[in-house]
Design an enzyme around this catalytic site. Structure first.
Site, PDB file in Angstrom:
ATOM      1  N   ALA A   1       0.843  -1.211   0.000  1.00 13.76           N
ATOM      2  CA  ALA A   1       0.000   0.000   0.000  1.00 13.76           C
ATOM      3  C   ALA A   1       0.870   1.249   0.000  1.00 13.76           C
ATOM      4  O   ALA A   1       2.097   1.152  -0.091  1.00 13.76           O
ATOM      5  CB  ALA A   1      -0.901  -0.015   1.232  1.00 13.76           C
ATOM      6  N   ASN A   2       0.254   2.406   0.060  1.00 14.09           N
ATOM      7  CA  ASN A   2       1.001   3.659   0.218  1.00 14.09           C
ATOM      8  C   ASN A   2       0.239   4.575   1.171  1.00 14.09           C
ATOM      9  O   ASN A   2      -0.840   4.229   1.649  1.00 14.09           O
ATOM     10  CB  ASN A   2       1.256   4.313  -1.146  1.00 14.09           C
ATOM     11  CG  ASN A   2      -0.036   4.673  -1.854  1.00 14.09           C
ATOM     12  OD1 ASN A   2      -0.818   5.465  -1.361  1.00 14.09           O
ATOM     13  ND2 ASN A   2      -0.261   4.046  -3.011  1.00 14.09           N
ATOM     14  N   ARG A   3       0.788   5.755   1.427  1.00  9.83           N
ATOM     15  CA  ARG A   3       0.248   6.616   2.489  1.00  9.83           C
ATOM     16  C   ARG A   3      -0.887   7.529   2.038  1.00  9.83           C
ATOM     17  O   ARG A   3      -1.305   8.414   2.789  1.00  9.83           O
ATOM     18  CB  ARG A   3       1.365   7.491   3.064  1.00  9.83           C
ATOM     19  CG  ARG A   3       2.430   6.698   3.776  1.00  9.83           C
ATOM     20  CD  ARG A   3       3.411   7.646   4.460  1.00  9.83           C
ATOM     21  NE  ARG A   3       4.593   6.925   4.886  1.00  9.83           N
ATOM     22  CZ  ARG A   3       4.638   6.167   5.971  1.00  9.83           C
ATOM     23  NH1 ARG A   3       3.572   6.041   6.734  1.00  9.83           N
ATOM     24  NH2 ARG A   3       5.750   5.541   6.278  1.00  9.83           N
TER      25      ARG A   3
ATOM     26  N   ALA B   1      -3.475   7.550  -5.731  1.00 12.41           N
ATOM     27  CA  ALA B   1      -2.067   7.125  -5.709  1.00 12.41           C
ATOM     28  C   ALA B   1      -2.061   5.633  -6.028  1.00 12.41           C
ATOM     29  O   ALA B   1      -2.101   4.789  -5.135  1.00 12.41           O
ATOM     30  CB  ALA B   1      -1.460   7.401  -4.345  1.00 12.41           C
TER      31      ALA B   1
END
Ligand code: C5P
Length: 418
Positions: A228-230, A294
């Site tokens: 995942a990402n932030r 994102a």
């Protein structure tokens, strides 16, 4: 687009008067000429010289000027135009309009005109909410006066917050375009800021379909683990909400986020990039597509169907493959490409240069670029963005993400107006 459209812009006396200089420039870009009346109070904020330089002709200031009357009388001035625009429309100007006063050139032109009038109110929130202003606004609404704004937010006076900020130049431009459009009946534009009376909002994106992606994607490693990402989804969700408030029919395709679904639009929840692409393709056609998500660049080639076990043997090796580029896919559509395709670029260095390269590489019309290098943009409440298009670069100050959203929507409404 006709090149002969013209407005008579009346600049009132408020701190927001400076925004009219930008408005005049934007109008010119759209082939709309402006003739300007600067009120005495307006002259305290912008000079006749700067207005004239931008408008390309002398601006009018004095009701009893013999030269002006010889050139063009105040009656003709108020009629040889397609639309009168009052910005900023101060509490004083609004009161004068509501009671039909005509004691200077601006109010005389407003009373003498046979054209429609659009006002962009700007004042302190208490003045805006005062019973007298409410009465005057209700009267102007009955008179068929069109209104854009005001917006809510911080005021020039320290510590003051609330409704009363003049609409942004691009929002006023969109309202002018809408008012000048021959299909729009005289009273079709209402109030952007909600009045206690519950008037409908000005809808610069009315009739437009807007598709937005937001949030991160989760790329499964196995049924319980993922890459995942932030990304928080705050910016994309705020844009979706702002587009819905501007009257668009909005579909939001959201990755896994904790922010709530915005009201008044359709939200489709997805997990992975491939699911996001499928949802986007299913949601087309759209007039405007904004890719704020994102999206993970890579996914695990063979996600395990069962939970991977730590069995003391060799460490698992994750082999990655590239995800489809949703933005580039939609921007390259031969048929059914949205008229305006917007991408985002989160960069840590050379923000504008990288965004320009991305604009070309992805084939989109606009890149909203932001510097995420240690600024806490991801997950934070504010954003500093540059709008990068083939026409150039526009840099905005650091703003709350909600403000970035409403400005971006106003910008896109300006681009998408036929
Ligand atoms: O290439 P990069 O990830 O920096 O590009 C960012 C822009 O491209 C964003 O608008 C993002 O939503 C979009 N994007 C996409 N699909 C991907 C990767 C990025 O739509 N697989």
């Amino acid at each position: 687009m006709s090149a002969s459209r013209s407005i008579l812009l009346i600049i009132g006396g408020g701190i927001a008067a400076y925004k009219c200089l930008e408005l005049i420039r934007r109008l010119k870009d759209r082939g709309i000429s402006s003739r300007v009346i600067l009120t005495k109070a307006g002259e305290q904020f912008v000079t006749p010289l700067s207005v004239s330089a931008l408008a390309g002709e002398r601006c009018f200031t004095d009701l009893f000027s013999l030269t002006d009357e010889a050139d063009i009388g105040h009656i003709a001035l108020s009629r040889s135009t397609d639309l009168l625009v009052v910005a900023p429309a101060t509490a004083d100007l609004i009161a004068k309009m509501a009671t039909g006063q005509a004691n200077d050139l601006a109010t005389t032109a407003l009373l003498a005109t046979d054209k429609r009038v659009l006002i962009a109110p700007a004042m302190n929130p208490r003045m805006w909410e005062h019973a007298a202003t409410r009465r005057n606004m209700a009267q102007l609404e009955r008179d068929g006066v069109l209104v854009v704004g005001p917006n809510s937010g911080a005021m020039a006076e320290r510590g003051e917050n609330g409704p009363g900020r003049m609409a942004e130049p691009m929002e006023i431009l969109a309202a002018i375009e809408q008012a000048l459009s021959s299909q729009v009946p005289p009273r079709a534009i209402g109030f952007l800021g909600r009045l206690p009376g519950g008037s409908a909002a000005a809808k610069p994106l009315a009739g437009k379909r807007v598709l937005i992606t937001s949030g991160p994607t989760h790329e499964p490693i196995d049924p319980v683990r993922f890459i995942a990402n932030r990304s928080s989804g705050k910016q994309g969700h705020a844009i979706a909400a702002a587009a819905a408030a501007a009257g668009a029919q909005v579909t939001l395709v959201s990755g896994p986020v904790t922010v709530p679904d915005p009201a008044g639009l359709t939200t489709i929840h997805v997990e992975s990039a491939r699911e996001m692409l499928a949802a986007v393709e299913g949601a087309l056609p759209a007039d405007i597509a904004i890719f704020a998500a994102a999206v993970a660049d890579w996914r695990v080639a063979d996600a395990a169907p069962e939970k991977m076990k730590k069995d003391g043997g060799a460490l698992p090796a994750l082999s990655l493959v590239e995800n489809p580029d949703i933005l580039a896919t939609v921007a390259a559509l031969k048929t059914g490409r949205p008229a305006v395709v917007v991408g985002f670029a989160a960069e840590t260095e050379h923000v504008v240069a990288h965004a320009q390269a991305k604009l070309a590489r992805k084939g989109c019309d606009l890149i909203v670029a932001n510097d995420v290098g240690g600024t806490g943009v991801m997950g934070g409440e504010s954003n500093t963005v540059h709008l990068v298009s083939r026409d150039g670069v526009e840099t905005w100050p650091t703003l709350p993400k909600t403000e970035v959203a409403s400005r971006l929507v106003a910008h896109l409404a300006g681009l998408a107006t036929p």
